[in-house]
Write a protein that holds these residues in place. Structure first.
Motif, PDB file in Angstrom:
ATOM      1  N   THR A 185      78.824  80.444  61.091  1.00 45.80           N
ATOM      2  CA  THR A 185      80.169  80.840  61.492  1.00 45.80           C
ATOM      3  C   THR A 185      81.162  79.687  61.490  1.00 45.80           C
ATOM      4  O   THR A 185      82.352  79.917  61.714  1.00 45.80           O
ATOM      5  CB  THR A 185      80.154  81.467  62.910  1.00 45.80           C
ATOM      6  OG1 THR A 185      79.617  80.528  63.844  1.00 45.80           O
ATOM      7  CG2 THR A 185      79.308  82.725  62.920  1.00 45.80           C
ATOM      8  N   SER A 199      83.936  80.354  59.006  1.00 45.56           N
ATOM      9  CA  SER A 199      84.884  81.377  59.450  1.00 45.56           C
ATOM     10  C   SER A 199      85.721  80.875  60.619  1.00 45.56           C
ATOM     11  O   SER A 199      86.907  81.204  60.728  1.00 45.56           O
ATOM     12  CB  SER A 199      84.144  82.659  59.843  1.00 45.56           C
ATOM     13  OG  SER A 199      83.252  82.415  60.917  1.00 45.56           O
ATOM     14  N   GLN A 217      83.477  89.836  64.260  1.00 44.45           N
ATOM     15  CA  GLN A 217      82.309  88.968  64.217  1.00 44.45           C
ATOM     16  C   GLN A 217      81.560  88.976  65.549  1.00 44.45           C
ATOM     17  O   GLN A 217      80.323  89.048  65.580  1.00 44.45           O
ATOM     18  CB  GLN A 217      82.727  87.541  63.874  1.00 44.45           C
ATOM     19  CG  GLN A 217      83.083  87.317  62.420  1.00 44.45           C
ATOM     20  CD  GLN A 217      83.401  85.865  62.132  1.00 44.45           C
ATOM     21  OE1 GLN A 217      83.573  85.069  63.058  1.00 44.45           O
ATOM     22  NE2 GLN A 217      83.487  85.518  60.864  1.00 44.45           N
TER      23      GLN A 217
END
Length: 616
Positions: free
Chosen positions: A290, A293, A515
């Motif tokens: 992650t 992102s 997410q």
């Protein structure tokens, strides 16, 4: 039957649809608000005297709307993909019960249609209400504009049609994508829809610390380049600066996979308190995939904060330019005064503009060619000279103090700048010296006695009289004209900035929320184990809150730091004409973050809590 089942699924799965519905509603609301500008009071006002500004704003709005619709379409498709993953087991159940693929596709298409209709209705309703608030904001911006007009409730059918059309196309694409995905789905994939857990590998502390230090160093270099070079120089170094800033942000979040865990581990009391150990290890295991992102989300938040803060803060600067560029209600200059001197007040009176009744104060005077012995610095003998009497009269009309003859000697080496259009630097000399010089051009300035709109209409009619401009080469500027032009610039900067800022903010918050909900679904078995081990509900909820808070707060914190540096650089650029109103811009930006980002944070937390409880 399918409509009833689709409606029941939508209402029953509100916990899954909450973020999706929120994203659609915000998207529709923002799109409607900024496409209803044509019906706003401010645009109606501008169109009467500066219709070309209105045309430019609407053209920009159309272009930005296409860009925004593409961004929202991608965001909605991303959210829909998330929902499809969350419902794989449900879809597998439909197939096991013998429901044909076409029927399942039809069911999902109907669900998408229903949620689209609900969000479209809610977004339009919210947009209509907030567009009224936007009208009040623009009225406040025009507070110094003399008008007795009022406005009523704003409802733009054109904006409603455009919003329905754009989002109708987006929903059709989403429904087509949904039907296509179901038609290609395999039963075994749907049954085994759960994702494999990531393999957690603790990185050596030295590597995490080194990555962190390199990331911080790159950010400091990028900050220094921005503050030293400025923000408007576009060259290879500018793109290098962006690359360093982006890479520094990426390395900062990458280092958190080991640095944060090891840092807290060193404080045993904090590490073993409640479920902190569980939270940190969950955060550490996810950061491997992650951190990219999170970097993108941080940059989106930077754009949202920076664009919003700058566009709001610049408005006061732009508004202040009106007084400096238009110190009088009108200014008429005769540039051919040296060859065709004209008595401008008498000429206006002959053409129907009575200067005695229409004006409360005015002044007509000459500017002179300079003498080489009276050179203006930087202009030599080509400079312009004004007599002391005329200068003091002009300053009096502005409500400013004049000069005494004793102060004139120092003015032989200093240039003064006035607010006149195209006058620039000039020299003030005593009346006797001015009388020996040749006339260069003439100027007539004044302030209206009555209503500015009516007086200016009378002045415009006189200037448009046949043959008026045959008497000389004239240039006319008015305070109202410049005011409207500046207000048009303010509106363009403010609305474009808010439009993009809100879209970037919604995009960042929605992606982050989806997410976190996806991770909550993956973590459901782990929270179930914690419950069986005796961890109370309050402790599990606190752990989940901390996990969601870290994911929302860390990108925001770094984005705020980036924004502060960016705002400092932007302030340096416009320091020539003013400064960004940092207080007002900070308050507006904080309010938007609190409402939109905070709404997504709360929706994500409550949705994730429902999921980990096993009710998803």
């Amino acid at each position: 039957m399918f409509c009833k089942l689709a409606l029941r699924n939508v209402t029953r799965s509100l916990k899954d649809y909450a973020v999706y519905f929120l994203t659609l509603t915000f998207g529709v609301c923002i799109f409607y608000i900024f496409n209803s500008l044509e019906s706003q009071w401010c645009m109606q006002m501008l169109s009467r005297s500066a219709h070309y500004i209105v045309d430019s704003i609407l053209i920009f709005m159309d272009v930005f709307s296409v860009f925004v619709s593409v961004v929202l379409a991608c965001l909605i498709l991303y959210a829909n993909t998330f929902l499809m993953k969350r419902r794989k087991r449900e879809l597998a159940t439909y197939f096991l019960l013998g429901l044909p693929t076409g029927k399942v596709s039809l069911l999902l298409v109907l669900e998408t249609l229903l949620i689209g209709l609900f969000s479209l209705a809610a977004g339009l309703l919210l947009g209509v209400l907030l567009s009224h608030g936007l009208a009040l904001l623009t009225m406040a911006m025009f507070a110094s504009y003399p008008t007795d007009e009022s406005f009523g409730f704003i409802l733009s059918w054109k904006a409603i049609f455009k919003t329905v059309l754009y989002f109708g196309v987006i929903f059709l694409v989403v429904m087509g994508f949904t039907g296509f995905s179901v038609s290609r789905a395999k039963l075994i994939d749907l049954i085994q829809g759960g994702r494999k857990n990531e393999e957690m590998r603790e990185r050596p502390l030295w590597r995490s610390v080194l990555t962190f230090l390199v990331g911080v160093a790159l950010l400091l270099i990028a900050y220094a380049m921005l503050l030293i070079r400025g923000i408007i120089r576009i060259d290879p170094l500018f793109f290098l600066m962006l690359a360093l800033g982006t890479l520094g942000t990426l390395l900062f979040f990458r280092s958190l996979s080991g640095f944060l865990l090891r840092l807290v581990k060193g404080r045993k009391r904090l590490y073993y308190k409640d479920l902190n150990m569980f939270v940190l290890r969950q955060f550490n295991s996810r950061i491997h995939t992650t951190y990219v992102s999170m970097t993108v989300i941080c940059l989106l938040l930077l754009l949202a904060i920076g664009v919003t803060a700058c566009c709001v803060g610049l408005n006061n600067t732009i508004g202040a330019m009106t007084d400096s560029s238009a110190p009088y209600d009108f200014t008429i200059q005769n540039y051919s005064g040296d060859v065709s001197p004209t008595d401008i007040p008498a000429l206006l009176a002959e053409n129907g503009f009575d200067t005695e009744t229409e004006l409360k104060d005015a002044w007509f005077c000459n500017f002179y060619y300079n003498d080489p012995d009276l050179s203006v610095p930087g202009q030599g003998s080509s400079g312009t000279v004004l007599s002391l009497t005329d200068y003091n009269a002009l300053m009096a009309l502005q409500g400013k103090d004049g000069l005494t003859e004793a102060e004139l000697p120092q003015l032989r080496t200093e240039a003064l700048v006035t607010g006149f259009s195209s006058v620039g630097a000039y020299l003030v000399v005593d009346d006797a010296t001015a009388a020996t010089l040749s006339v260069r051009w003439q100027i007539f300035v004044g302030n209206y006695a009555g209503a500015p709109q009516a007086a200016e209409a009378s002045l415009t009619a006189a200037l448009d009289s046949p043959g008026f401009y045959d008497t000389g080469f004239y240039n006319t500027t008015t305070r109202l004209q410049i005011y409207l032009e500046n207000m048009g610039t303010k509106i363009l900067v403010l609305f474009m900035g808010l439009y993009l800022g809100l879209v970037f903010l919604v995009t960042a918050a929605a992606v982050l929320a989806l997410q976190q909900l996806s991770q909550a679904a993956d973590n459901q078995p782990r929270y179930a184990i914690l419950a069986r081990l005796g961890a109370p509900e309050s402790m599990r909820s606190k752990a989940l809150f901390t996990q969601v808070f870290l994911s929302f707060f860390l990108p925001l914190a770094l984005a705020v730091v980036h924004s502060v540096v960016g705002m400092t650089a932007a302030n340096a650029v416009i320091s020539v004409v003013g400064r960004v109103d940092s207080v007002q811009s900070s308050l507006v930006t904080a309010a938007l973050l609190l409402v939109i980002y905070g709404a997504y944070f709360l929706a994500t937390y409550f949705g994730a809590r429902t999921v980990v409880r096993g009710n998803g």
